[in-house]
Scaffold this active site. Structure first.
Site, PDB file in Angstrom:
ATOM      1  N   HIS A 130      15.462 -12.971  37.720  1.00  0.00           N
ATOM      2  CA  HIS A 130      15.203 -11.746  36.963  1.00  0.00           C
ATOM      3  C   HIS A 130      16.539 -11.252  36.411  1.00  0.00           C
ATOM      4  O   HIS A 130      17.592 -11.491  37.017  1.00  0.00           O
ATOM      5  CB  HIS A 130      14.616 -10.726  37.955  1.00  0.00           C
ATOM      6  CG  HIS A 130      14.105  -9.462  37.357  1.00  0.00           C
ATOM      7  ND1 HIS A 130      14.933  -8.417  37.021  1.00  0.00           N
ATOM      8  CD2 HIS A 130      12.848  -9.052  37.064  1.00  0.00           C
ATOM      9  CE1 HIS A 130      14.203  -7.423  36.552  1.00  0.00           C
ATOM     10  NE2 HIS A 130      12.934  -7.787  36.558  1.00  0.00           N
ATOM     11  N   ASP A 208      16.871 -12.068  46.570  1.00  0.00           N
ATOM     12  CA  ASP A 208      16.147 -11.043  45.832  1.00  0.00           C
ATOM     13  C   ASP A 208      14.700 -11.084  46.326  1.00  0.00           C
ATOM     14  O   ASP A 208      13.941 -11.991  45.973  1.00  0.00           O
ATOM     15  CB  ASP A 208      16.240 -11.362  44.327  1.00  0.00           C
ATOM     16  CG  ASP A 208      15.314 -10.487  43.488  1.00  0.00           C
ATOM     17  OD1 ASP A 208      14.496  -9.747  44.063  1.00  0.00           O
ATOM     18  OD2 ASP A 208      15.412 -10.577  42.248  1.00  0.00           O
ATOM     19  N   GLN A 211       9.775  -9.418  44.988  1.00  0.00           N
ATOM     20  CA  GLN A 211       8.364  -9.837  44.915  1.00  0.00           C
ATOM     21  C   GLN A 211       7.822 -10.333  46.254  1.00  0.00           C
ATOM     22  O   GLN A 211       6.650 -10.705  46.337  1.00  0.00           O
ATOM     23  CB  GLN A 211       8.192 -10.954  43.862  1.00  0.00           C
ATOM     24  CG  GLN A 211       8.504 -10.532  42.445  1.00  0.00           C
ATOM     25  CD  GLN A 211       7.525  -9.509  41.882  1.00  0.00           C
ATOM     26  OE1 GLN A 211       6.428  -9.323  42.399  1.00  0.00           O
ATOM     27  NE2 GLN A 211       7.932  -8.826  40.823  1.00  0.00           N
ATOM     28  N   LYS A 234       7.324  -1.845  44.656  1.00  0.00           N
ATOM     29  CA  LYS A 234       6.510  -3.070  44.532  1.00  0.00           C
ATOM     30  C   LYS A 234       5.766  -3.352  45.833  1.00  0.00           C
ATOM     31  O   LYS A 234       5.099  -4.374  45.958  1.00  0.00           O
ATOM     32  CB  LYS A 234       7.411  -4.251  44.174  1.00  0.00           C
ATOM     33  CG  LYS A 234       8.011  -4.128  42.761  1.00  0.00           C
ATOM     34  CD  LYS A 234       8.749  -5.374  42.387  1.00  0.00           C
ATOM     35  CE  LYS A 234       9.669  -5.189  41.216  1.00  0.00           C
ATOM     36  NZ  LYS A 234       8.969  -5.138  39.918  1.00  0.00           N
ATOM     37  N   CYS A 372      11.545  -9.792  31.986  1.00  0.00           N
ATOM     38  CA  CYS A 372      12.964  -9.741  32.407  1.00  0.00           C
ATOM     39  C   CYS A 372      13.435 -11.111  32.885  1.00  0.00           C
ATOM     40  O   CYS A 372      14.198 -11.225  33.849  1.00  0.00           O
ATOM     41  CB  CYS A 372      13.206  -8.689  33.486  1.00  0.00           C
ATOM     42  SG  CYS A 372      12.944  -7.030  32.901  1.00  0.00           S
TER      43      CYS A 372
HETATM   44  C1  LIG Z   1      12.123 -10.828  41.074  1.00  0.00           C
HETATM   45  C2  LIG Z   1      12.569  -9.449  40.714  1.00  0.00           C
HETATM   46  N1  LIG Z   1      13.825  -9.079  40.971  1.00  0.00           N
HETATM   47  C3  LIG Z   1      14.269  -7.850  40.688  1.00  0.00           C
HETATM   48  C4  LIG Z   1      13.465  -6.930  40.082  1.00  0.00           C
HETATM   49  C5  LIG Z   1      14.010  -5.575  39.765  1.00  0.00           C
HETATM   50  O1  LIG Z   1      13.395  -4.592  40.555  1.00  0.00           O
HETATM   51  P1  LIG Z   1      13.646  -3.056  40.263  1.00  0.00           P
HETATM   52  O2  LIG Z   1      13.370  -2.843  38.803  1.00  0.00           O
HETATM   53  O3  LIG Z   1      12.672  -2.364  41.173  1.00  0.00           O
HETATM   54  O4  LIG Z   1      15.052  -2.763  40.612  1.00  0.00           O
HETATM   55  C6  LIG Z   1      12.155  -7.263  39.773  1.00  0.00           C
HETATM   56  C7  LIG Z   1      11.270  -6.321  39.063  1.00  0.00           C
HETATM   57  O5  LIG Z   1      10.341  -6.701  38.392  1.00  0.00           O
HETATM   58  C8  LIG Z   1      11.697  -8.564  40.100  1.00  0.00           C
HETATM   59  O6  LIG Z   1      10.441  -8.933  39.834  1.00  0.00           O
END
Ligand SMILES: Cc1ncc(COP(=O)(O)O)c(C=O)c1O
Length: 415
Positions: A130, A208, A211, A234, A372
């Site tokens: 992401h 990360d 998800q 999430k 993203c």
């Molecule tokens: C795999 C992954 N990493 C990071 C993020 C970023 O999360 P946040 O916008 O809650 O900081 C997301 C958000 O969609 C994501 O799906």
């Protein structure tokens, strides 16, 4: 974990009754919410926790001596302990509250990266990150003169080609940051294996877990990572709060991320001394209400059982994949087997935004775009995909309804 059973129909009905938002019509149709990878819905217990906090206990934390401040401080710190248990951290001092996964990763890039990554060092990522696990590293690399490298993704099937991982982990690699579950492919990466290889090579690891943390048991000791970041919104919690787990030995190698109140132990006009870990990394008034409500979200998920949520996601993801593959002209992304509850697809040449707009008119909430994951989209040779992503309250009937609407879209656009 693989032995846990998916939910029965009666169990899903009970779960659905916990989420007030699900019971509404959108554009004259019952809402089918399949945009869970973007954000999840909130159960009544989480909404109540927010309302109760603001109704009874609202006060600033840590600095007060009065009753309300004590209540707020105790509840805020209780979430830290809860988060440590949720992730199986060794101690609650390894838990830092952030604004979300993005802030957690930026905190590590600034606080750890600037102290430990030097000119000529290499930062290893994967091709399915992401933007929030890519752009902070690009910024750090540019600032210190480091380079970036990527574990490749194998085309539409969307799994990592780990055959060169050992080579990629060799010097000058210093850090390996990887996504646990891909938000656009539904791939579940073998993060424990990847972290073990990195550790053998003396490379620091970040997972990360945006998800994954609300969708399956996530145990930082079992994974063996140095850092792990998640977002509350999430996983049934409020927006604007997240957790960064850091191994204590790595947290000790970090400088503060932001300066201000709470993160200091003593301040002079020309110099300050830092508060102890983890407070050193939490400057200013934190997001008290949302942190406290996150406690309720973690309790809620664990009462239901994250192993069972994972089984449900797997079952629904596999069912959706199977039904989608029967649509003529569809291009599906991500692995056929062992996928999470995320499906990404292209309906021939119908633009993802048209798919999502049409589906919305039928009450079905999907997402279309690059998710993203722009570099990954470019690698796959597409500019966007449509995505249906599932969570504990979604049903097979909702998958069927989405398929029905997609078939209608195909007819409308004469695919
Ligand atoms: C795999 C992954 N990493 C990071 C993020 C970023 O999360 P946040 O916008 O809650 O900081 C997301 C958000 O969609 C994501 O799906």
């Amino acid at each position: 974990m693989d032995k846990a059973a998916p939910f029965s129909d009666a169990e899903i009905e009970k779960i659905r009754s916990d989420f007030p938002i699900l019971h509404q019509q959108v554009h004259g149709h019952p809402l089918v919410y399949l945009d869970n990878a973007a954000t999840s819905q909130k159960p009544r217990v989480v909404i109540d926790a927010l309302v109760n906090y603001y109704t009874r206990d609202n006060a600033n934390v840590h600095r007060g001596i009065h009753e309300l401040s004590n209540r707020a401080s105790n509840a805020y710190e209780a979430t830290r302990g809860r988060a440590a248990k949720f992730l199986n951290a060794r101690t609650s001092d390894e838990i830092i509250f952030t604004g979300g996964t993005t802030e957690g990763i930026n905190l590590v890039a600034a606080g750890w990266g600037l102290n430990n990554i030097n000119a000529g060092d290499r930062i290893l990522l994967t091709e399915m990150e992401h933007h929030s696990n890519l752009v902070p590293w690009q910024m750090l690399a540019e600032r210190v003169g480091a380079t970036l490298a990527f574990v490749p993704v194998t085309g539409d099937e969307g799994v990592l080609d780990l055959s060169t991982l050992e080579e990629l982990l060799k010097p000058p690699t210093r850090l390996f940051s990887m996504v646990h579950i891909s938000n656009s492919l539904g791939t579940v990466n073998p993060v424990a294996e990847m972290c073990a290889k990195a550790r053998q090579a003396g490379v620091v690891t970040i997972v990360d877990a945006a998800q994954s943390a609300g969708h399956r048991p996530v145990d930082v000791q079992e994974i063996g990572c140095d850092f792990l970041a998640l977002s509350s919104h999430k996983m049934c919690g409020p927006t604007g709060v997240g957790v960064l787990y850091g191994r204590m030995d790595q947290l000790k190698r970090m400088s503060p991320y932001q300066g201000g109140g709470d993160m200091i132990s003593d301040v002079d006009y020309l110099k300050s001394a830092w508060n102890k870990i983890p407070y050193k990394f939490e400057a200013g008034t934190p997001n008290i209400a949302d942190v406290i409500a996150l406690h309720s979200a973690m309790d809620y998920l664990d009462q239901i059982g994250r192993d069972r949520i994972a089984a449900h996601d797997r079952e629904l993801g596999a069912y959706a994949y199977e039904r989608l593959s029967a649509l003529p002209g569809i291009r599906l992304f991500g692995p056929k087997h062992g996928r999470a509850g995320v499906t990404s697809f292209l309906l021939a040449d119908v633009h993802a935004h048209d798919v999502v707009t049409f589906a919305d008119q039928r009450g079905v909430a999907l997402r279309g775009g690059h998710h993203c994951n722009q570099p990954l989209m470019k690698k796959l040779g597409v500019s966007s995909t449509s995505r249906a992503s599932f969570y504990l309250y979604n049903t097979r009937a909702e998958v069927d309804r989405a398929i029905e609407v997609l078939a209608e879209i195909q007819k409308f656009f004469a695919v």
